[in-house]
Design an enzyme around this catalytic site. Sequence first.
Site, short mmCIF file in Angstrom:
data_model
loop_
_atom_site.label_atom_id
_atom_site.label_comp_id
_atom_site.label_asym_id
_atom_site.label_seq_id
_atom_site.Cartn_x
_atom_site.Cartn_y
_atom_site.Cartn_z
N ASP A 8 0.88 -1.16 0.00
CA ASP A 8 0.00 0.00 0.00
C ASP A 8 0.92 1.22 0.00
O ASP A 8 2.15 1.09 -0.13
CB ASP A 8 -0.99 -0.04 1.17
CG ASP A 8 -0.37 0.17 2.53
OD1 ASP A 8 0.87 0.37 2.63
OD2 ASP A 8 -1.11 0.13 3.53
N CYS A 65 3.49 -2.79 4.02
CA CYS A 65 2.59 -1.68 4.38
C CYS A 65 3.24 -0.98 5.57
O CYS A 65 4.43 -1.11 5.78
CB CYS A 65 1.19 -2.19 4.69
SG CYS A 65 1.06 -3.12 6.22
N GLY A 66 2.46 -0.29 6.36
CA GLY A 66 3.01 0.40 7.51
C GLY A 66 3.44 -0.57 8.61
O GLY A 66 4.53 -0.47 9.15
N GLY A 68 2.40 -4.27 8.49
CA GLY A 68 2.38 -5.66 8.04
C GLY A 68 1.20 -6.45 8.58
O GLY A 68 0.93 -7.56 8.13
N GLY A 70 -2.45 -5.77 9.04
CA GLY A 70 -3.72 -5.87 8.32
C GLY A 70 -3.65 -6.72 7.07
O GLY A 70 -4.54 -7.55 6.82
N ASN A 99 5.81 -23.89 9.10
CA ASN A 99 4.43 -23.55 8.74
C ASN A 99 4.20 -23.44 7.23
O ASN A 99 3.09 -23.18 6.81
CB ASN A 99 4.03 -22.23 9.40
CG ASN A 99 4.28 -22.25 10.89
OD1 ASN A 99 5.09 -21.48 11.38
ND2 ASN A 99 3.60 -23.11 11.60
N ARG A 133 4.81 -33.79 12.01
CA ARG A 133 4.03 -32.97 12.95
C ARG A 133 3.60 -31.66 12.32
O ARG A 133 2.51 -31.17 12.58
CB ARG A 133 4.80 -32.76 14.25
CG ARG A 133 5.99 -31.84 14.16
CD ARG A 133 6.72 -31.76 15.51
NE ARG A 133 7.76 -30.80 15.51
CZ ARG A 133 8.98 -30.98 15.01
NH1 ARG A 133 9.30 -32.13 14.44
NH2 ARG A 133 9.88 -30.02 15.08
#
Length: 166
Positions: A8, A65-66, A68, A70, A99, A133
């Site tokens: 953004d 972004c500012g 991270g 949102g 992950n 796992r």
Amino acid sequence: MKIAIGSDHAGLNLKRAIHKALEEAGHEVRDFGTDDTAAVDYPDYVVRVAQAVVSQEAELGIFACGSGLGPAIAANKVPGIRAVTVHDVYSARSSRRDNNANLLTMGERVIGIGSALEVVKTWIAEPYSGADRHQRRLDKIAALEEVNRPSECGTRNAERGMGDAG
């Protein structure tokens, strides 16, 4: 590697630095905007990056972004996206290794350019471990996405219950 990037208005300078560094490292970069400092709404841009990842137009996505924060929330609404906000090398490594994160968000107001580039380099280079796992947990996340996906008739599968989450 093919990488989708975006930002953004508040992350424009960070995105530009990441874009340049990725290209210098030999990656193919597709930039989904924004391209100036006029205020924009991050969901409109991060969804483009997320869709490029889930459609396999890109292997990974990065959004600035500012803060991270949102954009990670918004991107995680796209089934198949595992977005993380990361501002340190340890979390970058863990988010990929454990992950299998496929979209990285960062805040230009939180991290300096030099540190951000180190995070990006680490995040891209770290492979998913595939450990049982970790895969079991990712399979449960994918099941949550499926159960909570709106059905064609407008009801949510979640209203019918998820079954034994045990």
